[in-house]
Design a protein around this motif. Structure first.
Motif, short mmCIF file in Angstrom:
data_model
loop_
_atom_site.label_atom_id
_atom_site.label_comp_id
_atom_site.label_asym_id
_atom_site.label_seq_id
_atom_site.Cartn_x
_atom_site.Cartn_y
_atom_site.Cartn_z
N TYR A 151 55.50 35.89 51.24
CA TYR A 151 56.06 35.97 52.59
C TYR A 151 57.32 35.11 52.60
CZ TYR A 151 51.35 37.46 54.04
OH TYR A 151 50.15 38.11 54.17
N GLY A 152 58.38 35.54 53.29
CA GLY A 152 59.59 34.72 53.35
C GLY A 152 60.45 34.98 54.57
N THR A 153 61.22 33.94 54.93
CA THR A 153 62.12 34.01 56.09
C THR A 153 63.56 34.04 55.59
OG1 THR A 153 60.57 32.59 57.26
CG2 THR A 153 62.75 32.87 58.25
N ARG B 90 49.22 46.87 57.70
CA ARG B 90 47.92 47.23 58.28
C ARG B 90 48.14 48.44 59.18
NH1 ARG B 90 47.50 41.30 60.18
NH2 ARG B 90 46.65 40.28 58.35
N GLU C 119 62.87 29.76 53.47
CA GLU C 119 61.59 29.34 52.90
C GLU C 119 60.85 30.57 52.46
OE1 GLU C 119 58.32 30.12 54.10
OE2 GLU C 119 59.25 31.44 55.56
N TYR D 221 57.02 43.29 60.19
CA TYR D 221 57.52 42.66 58.97
C TYR D 221 58.57 43.59 58.37
CZ TYR D 221 53.66 39.25 58.36
OH TYR D 221 52.79 38.20 58.49
N ARG E 52 52.91 42.09 51.31
CA ARG E 52 51.61 42.63 51.74
C ARG E 52 51.78 44.07 52.23
NH1 ARG E 52 49.77 43.36 56.54
NH2 ARG E 52 50.30 41.64 57.95
N GLU F 65 56.89 32.30 62.79
CA GLU F 65 55.42 32.27 62.74
C GLU F 65 55.07 32.37 61.26
OE1 GLU F 65 52.45 35.47 63.28
OE2 GLU F 65 52.13 33.80 61.89
N ILE F 66 54.89 31.21 60.63
CA ILE F 66 54.73 31.16 59.18
C ILE F 66 53.57 30.23 58.79
CG2 ILE F 66 57.18 31.68 58.79
CD1 ILE F 66 57.71 28.78 58.25
N GLU F 67 53.15 30.32 57.51
CA GLU F 67 52.04 29.46 57.10
C GLU F 67 52.55 28.05 56.76
OE1 GLU F 67 53.70 29.28 53.93
OE2 GLU F 67 51.63 28.69 53.44
N SER G 172 59.64 38.40 59.26
CA SER G 172 59.60 37.96 57.87
C SER G 172 59.59 39.15 56.92
CB SER G 172 58.31 37.18 57.62
OG SER G 172 58.24 36.08 58.45
N ARG H 174 40.95 34.00 52.89
CA ARG H 174 41.60 33.41 54.06
C ARG H 174 40.78 32.25 54.63
NH1 ARG H 174 45.70 37.24 56.96
NH2 ARG H 174 46.67 38.09 55.10
P1 5GP Z 1 49.33 38.08 57.77
O1 5GP Z 1 49.12 38.70 56.42
O2 5GP Z 1 48.02 37.82 58.48
O3 5GP Z 1 50.32 38.83 58.62
O4 5GP Z 1 49.99 36.65 57.53
C1 5GP Z 1 49.38 35.73 56.66
C2 5GP Z 1 50.03 34.38 56.82
O5 5GP Z 1 51.41 34.44 56.41
C3 5GP Z 1 50.05 33.88 58.26
O6 5GP Z 1 49.64 32.52 58.25
C4 5GP Z 1 51.50 34.01 58.68
O7 5GP Z 1 51.86 33.02 59.62
C5 5GP Z 1 52.19 33.76 57.35
N1 5GP Z 1 53.58 34.25 57.31
C6 5GP Z 1 54.12 35.31 57.93
N2 5GP Z 1 55.43 35.41 57.65
C7 5GP Z 1 55.75 34.34 56.87
C8 5GP Z 1 56.96 33.86 56.26
O8 5GP Z 1 58.04 34.40 56.40
N3 5GP Z 1 56.86 32.73 55.51
C9 5GP Z 1 55.68 32.07 55.32
N4 5GP Z 1 55.72 30.97 54.58
N5 5GP Z 1 54.54 32.49 55.87
C10 5GP Z 1 54.56 33.62 56.63
#
Ligand code: 5GP
Length: 188
Positions: free
Chosen positions: A79-81, A42, A70, A51, A39, A99-101, A35, A146
């Motif tokens: 966050y986006g795909t 880390r 999305e 990412y 952010r 793996e998305i929210e 994605s 969170r």
């Molecule tokens: P983290 O910051 O912990 O890596 O991710 C936070 C949340 O963003 C997680 O629930 C993860 O699944 C979600 N996430 C990661 N990539 C994407 C994305 O491309 N689209 C969306 N909608 N959520 C995402």
């Protein structure tokens, strides 16, 4: 034949990263989408592997240009795909995991109803909090944000095609494998 699309969601700290890592080691022919996010990386995260780390301006430009299948805001970041990546992978006959929210999962399911949605459930909220704190990757404000998102996500997760409870990781792994095995045998 086109590849199948799987969407995996779960609250922050539920252990989906570890679960997916083990799952993908056993299923090297399934791809995990990378994605774009605004952010900050880390420690140990690599651009183009974990990412595509982008600026807010670049992210907004991609939104304007309709490049995302999305996208969503989660806990203060975007966050986006990318649509092109998903289309190319599936057209090449490769099964793909996003793996998305949950908000993003809903968008994809509306556009692509054949996508299989799987929600990774925590055994309970106390365990979720312990795990989120135990990984020491977020500051207190981020942890609070969170945890605040978690209850809403769990409610949304009940509407997914499948729920996998991540209490014991080996059991969760077997359940996840069974879902993939049965869905990959269905021609759509
Ligand atoms: P983290 O910051 O912990 O890596 O991710 C936070 C949340 O963003 C997680 O629930 C993860 O699944 C979600 N996430 C990661 N990539 C994407 C994305 O491309 N689209 C969306 N909608 N959520 C995402």
């Amino acid at each position: 034949m086109k590849g199948r699309l799987f969407i995996i969601s779960g609250c922050s700290g539920v252990g989906k990263g570890t679960l997916l890592k083990l799952f993908l080691e056993k299923n090297p022919n399934i791809k995990l989408s990378i994605s774009a996010t605004t952010r900050k990386p880390r420690d140990g995260e690599i651009d183009g592997i974990n990412y595509f780390f982008t600026s807010i301006d670049d992210f907004k430009l991609s939104v304007q240009n309709n490049e995302f299948l999305e996208w969503a805001e989660f806990s203060g970041n975007y966050y986006g795909t990318k649509k092109s990546f998903v289309e190319k992978t599936l057209n090449n006959g490769i099964d793909l995991i996003l793996e998305i929210e949950v908000k993003g999962a809903k968008q994809v399911k509306n556009k692509m109803p054949n996508a299989v949605t799987i929600f990774i459930m925590p055994p309970n909220l106390e365990v979720l909090e312990q795990r989120l704190r135990g990984r020491h990757t977020e500051d207190e404000t981020t942890i609070q944000k969170r945890l605040h998102e978690a209850s809403g996500e769990i409610e949304a997760g009940k509407l997914f095609d499948y729920q996998v409870i991540n209490d014991n990781i080996q059991t969760a792994l077997i359940n996840l494998q069974n879902i993939f095995n049965s869905e990959r045998n269905i021609n759509v």
